[in-house]
Design a protein around this motif. Structure first.
Motif, PDB file in Angstrom:
ATOM      1  N   SER A  43      88.710 -16.243   6.412  1.00 56.53           N
ATOM      2  CA  SER A  43      88.397 -15.021   7.142  1.00 56.53           C
ATOM      3  C   SER A  43      87.322 -14.248   6.374  1.00 56.53           C
ATOM      4  CB  SER A  43      89.657 -14.159   7.282  1.00 56.53           C
ATOM      5  OG  SER A  43      90.045 -13.642   6.023  1.00 56.53           O
ATOM      6  N   GLU A  44      86.764 -13.266   7.026  1.00 59.61           N
ATOM      7  CA  GLU A  44      85.745 -12.436   6.379  1.00 59.61           C
ATOM      8  C   GLU A  44      86.339 -11.706   5.172  1.00 59.61           C
ATOM      9  OE1 GLU A  44      82.767  -8.743   7.492  1.00 59.61           O
ATOM     10  OE2 GLU A  44      83.495 -10.055   9.087  1.00 59.61           O
ATOM     11  N   GLU A  45      87.575 -11.278   5.290  1.00 61.83           N
ATOM     12  CA  GLU A  45      88.255 -10.583   4.189  1.00 61.83           C
ATOM     13  C   GLU A  45      88.417 -11.503   2.976  1.00 61.83           C
ATOM     14  OE1 GLU A  45      92.732  -9.205   3.605  1.00 61.83           O
ATOM     15  OE2 GLU A  45      91.689  -8.071   5.171  1.00 61.83           O
ATOM     16  N   ASP A  46      88.804 -12.757   3.232  1.00 63.81           N
ATOM     17  CA  ASP A  46      88.969 -13.721   2.143  1.00 63.81           C
ATOM     18  C   ASP A  46      87.630 -14.030   1.475  1.00 63.81           C
ATOM     19  OD1 ASP A  46      91.685 -13.888   2.656  1.00 63.81           O
ATOM     20  OD2 ASP A  46      91.467 -15.644   3.955  1.00 63.81           O
ATOM     21  N   ALA A  47      86.603 -14.225   2.296  1.00 59.19           N
ATOM     22  CA  ALA A  47      85.272 -14.505   1.755  1.00 59.19           C
ATOM     23  C   ALA A  47      84.776 -13.331   0.913  1.00 59.19           C
ATOM     24  CB  ALA A  47      84.297 -14.806   2.882  1.00 59.19           C
ATOM     25  N   THR A  48      85.059 -12.114   1.348  1.00 58.02           N
ATOM     26  CA  THR A  48      84.667 -10.923   0.593  1.00 58.02           C
ATOM     27  C   THR A  48      85.383 -10.875  -0.760  1.00 58.02           C
ATOM     28  OG1 THR A  48      84.213  -9.690   2.609  1.00 58.02           O
ATOM     29  CG2 THR A  48      84.616  -8.396   0.612  1.00 58.02           C
ATOM     30  N   ALA A  49      86.671 -11.202  -0.777  1.00 56.28           N
ATOM     31  CA  ALA A  49      87.429 -11.200  -2.040  1.00 56.28           C
ATOM     32  C   ALA A  49      86.838 -12.215  -3.013  1.00 56.28           C
ATOM     33  CB  ALA A  49      88.899 -11.506  -1.769  1.00 56.28           C
ATOM     34  N   ILE A  50      86.485 -13.381  -2.523  1.00 54.40           N
ATOM     35  CA  ILE A  50      85.902 -14.407  -3.378  1.00 54.40           C
ATOM     36  C   ILE A  50      84.519 -13.982  -3.865  1.00 54.40           C
ATOM     37  CG2 ILE A  50      85.040 -16.776  -3.424  1.00 54.40           C
ATOM     38  CD1 ILE A  50      87.401 -17.446  -1.499  1.00 54.40           C
ATOM     39  N   ASN A  51      83.735 -13.391  -2.970  1.00 48.65           N
ATOM     40  CA  ASN A  51      82.414 -12.899  -3.374  1.00 48.65           C
ATOM     41  C   ASN A  51      82.526 -11.819  -4.444  1.00 48.65           C
ATOM     42  OD1 ASN A  51      80.878 -14.611  -1.785  1.00 48.65           O
ATOM     43  ND2 ASN A  51      80.938 -13.236  -0.027  1.00 48.65           N
ATOM     44  N   ARG A  52      83.547 -11.019  -4.392  1.00 44.96           N
ATOM     45  CA  ARG A  52      83.768  -9.997  -5.428  1.00 44.96           C
ATOM     46  C   ARG A  52      84.060 -10.640  -6.777  1.00 44.96           C
ATOM     47  NH1 ARG A  52      87.306  -5.612  -2.015  1.00 44.96           N
ATOM     48  NH2 ARG A  52      85.534  -4.819  -0.825  1.00 44.96           N
ATOM     49  N   LEU A  53      84.788 -11.754  -6.761  1.00 50.69           N
ATOM     50  CA  LEU A  53      85.020 -12.491  -8.006  1.00 50.69           C
ATOM     51  C   LEU A  53      83.693 -12.960  -8.598  1.00 50.69           C
ATOM     52  CD1 LEU A  53      88.068 -14.848  -7.365  1.00 50.69           C
ATOM     53  CD2 LEU A  53      87.948 -12.921  -8.918  1.00 50.69           C
ATOM     54  N   PHE A  54      82.861 -13.558  -7.752  1.00 52.95           N
ATOM     55  CA  PHE A  54      81.568 -14.048  -8.231  1.00 52.95           C
ATOM     56  C   PHE A  54      80.692 -12.905  -8.744  1.00 52.95           C
ATOM     57  CE2 PHE A  54      82.159 -17.679  -5.037  1.00 52.95           C
ATOM     58  CZ  PHE A  54      82.826 -18.448  -5.976  1.00 52.95           C
ATOM     59  N   HIS A  55      80.730 -11.771  -8.057  1.00 54.89           N
ATOM     60  CA  HIS A  55      79.961 -10.602  -8.498  1.00 54.89           C
ATOM     61  C   HIS A  55      80.444 -10.131  -9.870  1.00 54.89           C
ATOM     62  CE1 HIS A  55      77.712  -6.867  -8.268  1.00 54.89           C
ATOM     63  NE2 HIS A  55      78.828  -6.217  -8.565  1.00 54.89           N
ATOM     64  N   ALA A  56      81.758 -10.094 -10.051  1.00 55.74           N
ATOM     65  CA  ALA A  56      82.320  -9.660 -11.341  1.00 55.74           C
ATOM     66  C   ALA A  56      81.920 -10.623 -12.461  1.00 55.74           C
ATOM     67  CB  ALA A  56      83.839  -9.555 -11.242  1.00 55.74           C
ATOM     68  N   ILE A  57      81.827 -11.897 -12.146  1.00 57.58           N
ATOM     69  CA  ILE A  57      81.386 -12.876 -13.147  1.00 57.58           C
ATOM     70  C   ILE A  57      79.923 -12.637 -13.502  1.00 57.58           C
ATOM     71  CG2 ILE A  57      80.897 -15.331 -13.507  1.00 57.58           C
ATOM     72  CD1 ILE A  57      83.487 -15.836 -11.797  1.00 57.58           C
ATOM     73  N   ARG A  58      79.089 -12.452 -12.489  1.00 57.74           N
ATOM     74  CA  ARG A  58      77.661 -12.187 -12.748  1.00 57.74           C
ATOM     75  C   ARG A  58      77.453 -10.923 -13.575  1.00 57.74           C
ATOM     76  NH1 ARG A  58      77.200 -13.564  -7.293  1.00 57.74           N
ATOM     77  NH2 ARG A  58      76.971 -11.377  -6.738  1.00 57.74           N
ATOM     78  N   ARG A  59      78.267  -9.910 -13.342  1.00 58.25           N
ATOM     79  CA  ARG A  59      78.141  -8.647 -14.065  1.00 58.25           C
ATOM     80  C   ARG A  59      78.735  -8.720 -15.470  1.00 58.25           C
ATOM     81  NH1 ARG A  59      74.851  -4.856 -12.595  1.00 58.25           N
ATOM     82  NH2 ARG A  59      76.299  -3.289 -13.295  1.00 58.25           N
ATOM     83  N   GLY A  60      79.484  -9.774 -15.775  1.00 57.34           N
ATOM     84  CA  GLY A  60      80.084  -9.920 -17.074  1.00 57.34           C
ATOM     85  C   GLY A  60      81.470  -9.310 -17.200  1.00 57.34           C
ATOM     86  N   TRP A  61      82.041  -8.880 -16.077  1.00 61.95           N
ATOM     87  CA  TRP A  61      83.370  -8.284 -16.108  1.00 61.95           C
ATOM     88  C   TRP A  61      84.458  -9.345 -16.194  1.00 61.95           C
ATOM     89  CZ3 TRP A  61      81.706  -5.270 -11.201  1.00 61.95           C
ATOM     90  CH2 TRP A  61      80.799  -4.269 -11.575  1.00 61.95           C
ATOM     91  N   LEU A  62      84.139 -10.566 -15.728  1.00 64.34           N
ATOM     92  CA  LEU A  62      85.039 -11.706 -15.804  1.00 64.34           C
ATOM     93  C   LEU A  62      84.290 -12.853 -16.478  1.00 64.34           C
ATOM     94  CD1 LEU A  62      86.507 -11.716 -12.174  1.00 64.34           C
ATOM     95  CD2 LEU A  62      87.603 -10.817 -14.230  1.00 64.34           C
ATOM     96  N   ARG A  63      85.032 -13.760 -17.097  1.00 62.15           N
ATOM     97  CA  ARG A  63      84.406 -14.913 -17.767  1.00 62.15           C
ATOM     98  C   ARG A  63      84.928 -16.208 -17.146  1.00 62.15           C
ATOM     99  NH1 ARG A  63      85.616 -15.387 -23.463  1.00 62.15           N
ATOM    100  NH2 ARG A  63      87.645 -14.610 -22.873  1.00 62.15           N
ATOM    101  N   ILE A  64      84.099 -17.241 -17.241  1.00 62.40           N
ATOM    102  CA  ILE A  64      84.485 -18.579 -16.804  1.00 62.40           C
ATOM    103  C   ILE A  64      84.849 -19.372 -18.056  1.00 62.40           C
ATOM    104  CG2 ILE A  64      83.679 -20.726 -15.760  1.00 62.40           C
ATOM    105  CD1 ILE A  64      81.799 -19.072 -14.059  1.00 62.40           C
ATOM    106  N   THR A  65      85.996 -20.065 -18.014  1.00 60.12           N
ATOM    107  CA  THR A  65      86.417 -20.885 -19.137  1.00 60.12           C
ATOM    108  C   THR A  65      86.593 -22.330 -18.690  1.00 60.12           C
ATOM    109  OG1 THR A  65      88.768 -20.537 -18.739  1.00 60.12           O
ATOM    110  CG2 THR A  65      87.664 -18.975 -20.188  1.00 60.12           C
ATOM    111  N   ASP A  66      86.598 -23.218 -19.650  1.00 62.91           N
ATOM    112  CA  ASP A  66      86.826 -24.647 -19.362  1.00 62.91           C
ATOM    113  C   ASP A  66      88.262 -25.008 -19.607  1.00 62.91           C
ATOM    114  OD1 ASP A  66      84.245 -25.157 -18.624  1.00 62.91           O
ATOM    115  OD2 ASP A  66      83.628 -25.579 -20.667  1.00 62.91           O
TER     116      ASP A  66
END
Length: 66
Positions: A43-66
């Motif tokens: 849904s649009e709501e789900d896609a927005t939530a996921i896009n917010r995750l990606f935005h937070a990663i780009r901004r450095g608020w979240l990190r990606i780990t292996d």
């Protein structure tokens, strides 16, 4: 938690909560996101939530780990 039996909305909400709580997007989280994109119509709501995750990663608020 068995993610196969839950609705995509529940999975995404739980996934977003876990990532923001820990501040990390793990390999397991990425696999879950990939599965959701490939096998479910989001849904649009789900896609927005996921896009917010990606935005937070780009901004450095979240990190990606292996």
């Amino acid at each position: 938690m068995n993610y196969q039996t839950l609705l995509p909305e529940v999975i995404i909400a739980e996934l977003v909560f876990q990532v923001y709580r820990s501040g990390l997007l793990t390999i397991e989280h990425r696999k879950q996101l990939r599965s959701l994109f490939l096998y479910h119509n989001l849904s649009e709501e789900d896609a927005t939530a996921i896009n917010r995750l990606f935005h937070a990663i780009r901004r450095g608020w979240l990190r990606i780990t292996d």
